[in-house]
Design an enzyme around this catalytic site. Structure first.
Site, PDB file in Angstrom:
ATOM      1  N   LEU A 130       0.943  -1.150  -0.046  1.00  0.00           N
ATOM      2  CA  LEU A 130      -0.072   0.002  -0.050  1.00  0.00           C
ATOM      3  C   LEU A 130       0.939   1.307   0.114  1.00  0.00           C
ATOM      4  O   LEU A 130       1.727   1.115   0.723  1.00  0.00           O
ATOM      5  CB  LEU A 130      -1.012   0.224   1.303  1.00  0.00           C
ATOM      6  CG  LEU A 130      -2.220  -0.940   1.336  1.00  0.00           C
ATOM      7  CD1 LEU A 130      -2.769  -1.061   2.648  1.00  0.00           C
ATOM      8  CD2 LEU A 130      -3.050  -0.731  -0.087  1.00  0.00           C
ATOM      9  N   ASP A 131       0.741   2.087  -0.744  1.00  0.00           N
ATOM     10  CA  ASP A 131       1.688   3.179  -0.973  1.00  0.00           C
ATOM     11  C   ASP A 131       1.480   4.101   0.250  1.00  0.00           C
ATOM     12  O   ASP A 131       0.674   4.175   1.276  1.00  0.00           O
ATOM     13  CB  ASP A 131       1.473   4.175  -2.263  1.00  0.00           C
ATOM     14  CG  ASP A 131       0.070   4.740  -2.304  1.00  0.00           C
ATOM     15  OD1 ASP A 131      -0.555   5.355  -1.254  1.00  0.00           O
ATOM     16  OD2 ASP A 131      -0.546   4.832  -3.429  1.00  0.00           O
ATOM     17  N   LEU A 132       2.471   5.204   0.317  1.00  0.00           N
ATOM     18  CA  LEU A 132       2.472   6.083   1.347  1.00  0.00           C
ATOM     19  C   LEU A 132       1.283   6.714   2.010  1.00  0.00           C
ATOM     20  O   LEU A 132       0.602   6.712   3.198  1.00  0.00           O
ATOM     21  CB  LEU A 132       3.458   7.229   1.308  1.00  0.00           C
ATOM     22  CG  LEU A 132       3.852   8.282   2.361  1.00  0.00           C
ATOM     23  CD1 LEU A 132       4.678   7.700   3.234  1.00  0.00           C
ATOM     24  CD2 LEU A 132       4.390   9.359   1.552  1.00  0.00           C
TER      25      LEU A 132
END
Length: 240
Positions: free
Chosen positions: A103-105
């Site tokens: 999951l990205d930032l």
């Protein structure tokens, strides 16, 4: 029974198979004192296998955890920009684990963690048919024709994105909540699809991954999946 070195390393939980192949290519792995030249090297497990001069962890029973990733953490073991990572913020006592996908930032929600890098690789494969469901808040004017186009699968900047399911849950002016279900999970896929539709993602929450649900798990909280449930959900398709 002999198996490829990269797979053996992944099963030890030290990294994913993909990462193991990179470590081998960087000549950081030795077998009985000899630098390994190829990830295709076969091992029995009785050899003296070292990574950066250290023995690999003893392979343990496969375990899986549900983790509620908060916004602001990157899903990597070491970040070149020195940003806070998921793995630095896990509860005390957790063994070394790898994530199933990322999951990205700025994304949050359910992230699966496992001590078996080979399982991580298997659960990421689109052909398993495991759906990922997200709750997405978007800003902009909803164009239902564009959403219908995306649902059938589109090509954006030369990359093919498969069919997805999009439902409009609520609308308040230019702010809307969507439910989006996909099975591929390409890099920043939802954000790119929404941009294609002229929408800006304000919040992205993963609610489920295959049969596993975020449920009432609080941000930063980890919950281990019971072995019985794990075996029932993985079935023979995921036999390692």
């Amino acid at each position: 029974m002999a198996e490829r070195l990269a797979k053996f390393m992944a099963r030890s939980g030290v990294c994913s198979r993909r990462e193991a192949e990179k470590l081998i290519e960087q000549k950081r792995v030795t077998i009985n004192g000899e630098i390994v030249e190829t990830p295709a090297t076969l091992v029995e497990g009785t050899e003296n296998i070292l990574l950066d001069g250290e023995k690999l962890p003893q392979a343990e029973s496969t375990r899986l955890w549900l983790y509620h990733k908060p916004v602001g953490l990157v899903t990597t073991h070491k970040d070149e920009k020195n940003r806070a990572t998921v793995f630095e913020n896990l509860p005390v006592g957790m063994p070394r684990v790898v994530s199933v996908g990322r999951l990205d930032l700025n994304s949050e929600g359910l992230l699966l963690l496992t001590n078996n890098g080979e399982l991580s690789r298997k659960l990421e494969l689109p052909q398993n048919g495991w759906k990922r469901r997200y709750k997405v808040r978007v800003h902009g004017i909803i164009n239902k024709n564009k959403l219908a186009e995306i649902e059938k699968g589109v090509n954006i900047d030369g990359i093919d994105y498969g069919a997805v399911k999009i439902e409009i849950e609520s609308q308040n002016g230019t702010n809307s909540w969507l439910s989006i279900t996909l099975s591929e999970g390409k890099n920043r896929e939802i954000r790119k699809l929404m941009k294609f539709a002229g929408l800006e993602v304000a919040r992205l929450i993963r609610l489920s991954y295959g049969p596993f649900q975020l449920g009432s798990l609080k941000k930063g909280e980890v919950k281990e999946v019971a072995q019985k449930v794990l075996k029932e959900q993985l079935g023979s398709s995921f036999k390692l």
